[in-house]
Design an enzyme around this catalytic site. Structure first.
Site, PDB file in Angstrom:
ATOM      1  N   GLY A   1      -1.363   2.440   2.290  1.00  9.85           N
ATOM      2  CA  GLY A   1      -2.076   1.589   2.278  1.00  9.85           C
ATOM      3  C   GLY A   1      -3.643   1.968   2.699  1.00  9.85           C
TER       4      GLY A   1
ATOM      5  CB  SER B   1      -0.193  10.697   1.252  1.00 15.27           C
ATOM      6  OG  SER B   1       0.031   9.104   1.353  1.00 15.27           O
TER       7      SER B   1
ATOM      8  CG  ASP C   1      -2.004   1.613  10.685  1.00 12.05           C
ATOM      9  OD1 ASP C   1      -2.354   0.776  10.410  1.00 12.05           O
ATOM     10  OD2 ASP C   1      -0.671   2.395  10.771  1.00 12.05           O
TER      11      ASP C   1
ATOM     12  N   GLY D   1      -0.544  -1.306  12.892  1.00  6.62           N
ATOM     13  CA  GLY D   1      -0.616  -0.251  14.142  1.00  6.62           C
ATOM     14  C   GLY D   1       0.587   0.296  13.357  1.00  6.62           C
TER      15      GLY D   1
ATOM     16  CD  GLU E   1       2.442  -3.100  12.599  1.00  8.43           C
ATOM     17  OE1 GLU E   1       1.648  -2.821  11.667  1.00  8.43           O
ATOM     18  OE2 GLU E   1       3.507  -3.439  11.638  1.00  8.43           O
TER      19      GLU E   1
ATOM     20  NE  ARG F   1       0.994 -23.918  20.709  1.00  4.60           N
ATOM     21  CZ  ARG F   1      -0.087 -24.927  19.764  1.00  4.60           C
ATOM     22  NH1 ARG F   1      -0.503 -24.768  18.925  1.00  4.60           N
ATOM     23  NH2 ARG F   1       0.218 -26.192  20.477  1.00  4.60           N
TER      24      ARG F   1
ATOM     25  CB  VAL G   1      -7.212 -10.824   8.555  1.00  7.89           C
ATOM     26  CG1 VAL G   1      -8.376 -10.616   8.935  1.00  7.89           C
ATOM     27  CG2 VAL G   1      -7.028 -11.983   7.730  1.00  7.89           C
TER      28      VAL G   1
ATOM     29  NE  ARG H   1      -3.542  -2.531   4.325  1.00  4.91           N
ATOM     30  CZ  ARG H   1      -2.391  -2.348   4.228  1.00  4.91           C
ATOM     31  NH1 ARG H   1      -1.208  -1.747   5.446  1.00  4.91           N
ATOM     32  NH2 ARG H   1      -1.682  -2.328   2.589  1.00  4.91           N
TER      33      ARG H   1
HETATM   34  O1  F6P Z   1      -0.619   2.007   7.863  1.00  4.12           O
HETATM   35  C1  F6P Z   1      -1.341   0.781   7.839  1.00  4.12           C
HETATM   36  C2  F6P Z   1      -0.213  -0.150   7.766  1.00  4.12           C
HETATM   37  O2  F6P Z   1      -0.932  -1.283   7.821  1.00  4.12           O
HETATM   38  C3  F6P Z   1      -0.157  -0.893   8.860  1.00  4.12           C
HETATM   39  O3  F6P Z   1      -0.311  -0.907  10.140  1.00  4.12           O
HETATM   40  C4  F6P Z   1       1.626  -1.539   8.592  1.00  4.12           C
HETATM   41  O4  F6P Z   1       2.463  -0.994   9.409  1.00  4.12           O
HETATM   42  C5  F6P Z   1       1.167  -1.368   6.959  1.00  4.12           C
HETATM   43  O5  F6P Z   1       0.410  -0.735   6.808  1.00  4.12           O
HETATM   44  C6  F6P Z   1       1.804  -2.718   6.424  1.00  4.12           C
HETATM   45  O6  F6P Z   1       2.557  -2.488   4.858  1.00  4.12           O
HETATM   46  P1  F6P Z   1       2.382  -2.810   3.732  1.00  4.12           P
HETATM   47  O7  F6P Z   1       0.845  -3.767   3.713  1.00  4.12           O
HETATM   48  O8  F6P Z   1       2.518  -1.916   2.953  1.00  4.12           O
HETATM   49  O9  F6P Z   1       3.234  -4.070   4.352  1.00  4.12           O
END
Ligand code: F6P
Length: 369
Positions: free
Chosen positions: A11, A107, A152, A195, A250, A278, A285, A287
């Protein structure tokens, strides 16, 4: 000079570009030939136009950009030996014996495996007549320095990973925005943050936004969490608070290891307290966007150190990870970090929360305290 290559894998995270820039420029400064490998391990396997020489200007004007300009991928082919054999050939063809891997624990584990196998892979290429014995002698092993790029902050052995601070910034902006609408309507909001299996972002975001409650995987709530949550929210309202914010990681779980989802939490609040509740899932967003000053500097410092580390390594040197430890940039053995990171997951799988928190390390523990 020696040849080295830099690639980003897994990621993406903000600040990776700053790290790439710093690796390239420090490499050139030290007289190396520096290559970009595009699209992570996939580019290493595919070779050709995916491995290109980098010059000083190739990394101009990228320090402020989010993501990674050289592309990233979660690569399945590299998990096969045949993929790694192709990658090895592509590197040897260019005399590349130094690698900077910018990615998460998956990785970096892959990089370590690659290095362990390297002498065998070289031998196989010689046997197949794909490289000459002279070439093989020039590339007896591959030196590896890892940089942890991940929003994360889930890697043991560094206080911070590249991209976490920026993601936190994005989360804060989003939570602040939600708060302003929540208070207007006296609503409760359950906000889910990323995360994967790590609760760092959720924990720190909850502290920094004065959220009412927070769910993280490393420290699940007691079994009667529904009552505790409702009591807490009702108490805040009785003190005059017009809204509630609950942050859910998450990967949040309960003490039996079952998932606690943001929708579950919303239903508990809505059904028991009758508040208009809600859910907001922040998603990618978090990332994206320009890196914070912290992540730019972290990328710079780690990238420079990785390059210097490589130049000081011998073919016998074990791979290292460049980490930040109490504001010092240091080198730590890669495998030690990977083992510790895996141990956290094992502790969580075995429902040993004390151990999980302890292994997560200082920056996590202090915030939880
Ligand atoms: O490891 C970074 C991350 O953004 C996590 O927080 C999340 O679970 C995952 O990557 C989502 O992965 P992808 O973008 O491949 O759906």
């Amino acid at each position: 000079g020696r040849a080295m290559a830099v690639f980003t894998s897994g990621g993406d995270s903000s600040g990776m570009n700053s790290a790439v820039r710093s690796v390239v420029r420090m490499g050139l400064y030290l007289g190396c030939k520096v290559y970009f490998i595009y699209e992570g391990y996939q580019g290493m396997i595919d070779g050709n136009e995916y491995i290109k020489e980098a010059d000083w200007n190739a990394v101009s004007d990228i320090i402020q950009r989010g993501g990674t300009i050289i592309g990233s991928a979660r690569c399945k082919d590299f998990t096969d030996r045949s993929g790694r054999l192709k990658a090895c050939k592509n590197l040897v063809d260019r005399d590349i014996t130094n690698l900077v891997c910018i990615g998460g624990d998956g990785s970096l584990t892959g990089a370590n495996l690659f290095r362990q196998e390297w002498p065998e892979l070289i031998q196989e290429l010689v046997n197949q007549g794909k490289i000459t014995p002279e070439k093989a002698n020039k590339c007896p092993n591959i030196q590896i320095a890892g940089l942890v790029g991940s929003i994360d902050n889930d890697f043991c052995g560094t206080d911070m990973t590249i991209g976490t601070d920026t993601a936190l910034q994005r989360i804060m902006e989003a939570v602040d925005a939600v708060v302003s609408t929540a208070q207007s309507h006296q609503r409760a909001f359950v906000i889910e943050v990323m995360g994967r299996h790590c609760g760092y972002l959720a924990l720190v975001a909850a502290l920094a936004s004065e959220a009412d409650f927070c769910f993280i995987p490393e420290w699940p709530p007691p079994t009667n969490w529904r009552e505790i949550l409702c009591e807490k929210l009702a108490h805040s309202r009785s003190m005059g608070q017009r809204l509630n914010i609950v942050i859910v990681a998450e990967g949040a779980i309960d003490r039996e290891g079952h998932k606690i989802s943001s929708d579950m939490v919303r239903d508990v609040v809505a059904n028991n307290l009758g508040y208009d509740t809600r859910t907001t899932v922040l998603g990618h967003v978090q990332r994206g966007g320009n890196p914070s000053a912290f992540d730019r500097l972290l990328g710079c410092r780690m990238g420079a150190e990785a390059t210097i580390a490589l130049m000081e390594m011998t073919p016998e040197s074990e791979p290292c990870v460049i980490s930040i430890d109490g504001n010092q940039i240091v080198r730590v053995p890669l495998m030690e970090c990977v083992f510790r990171t895996k141990a956290v997951q094992k502790a969580m799988d075995e429902l040993d929360w004390e151990l999980a928190v302890k292994l997560r390390g200082r920056s996590f523990q202090r915030n939880l305290d």
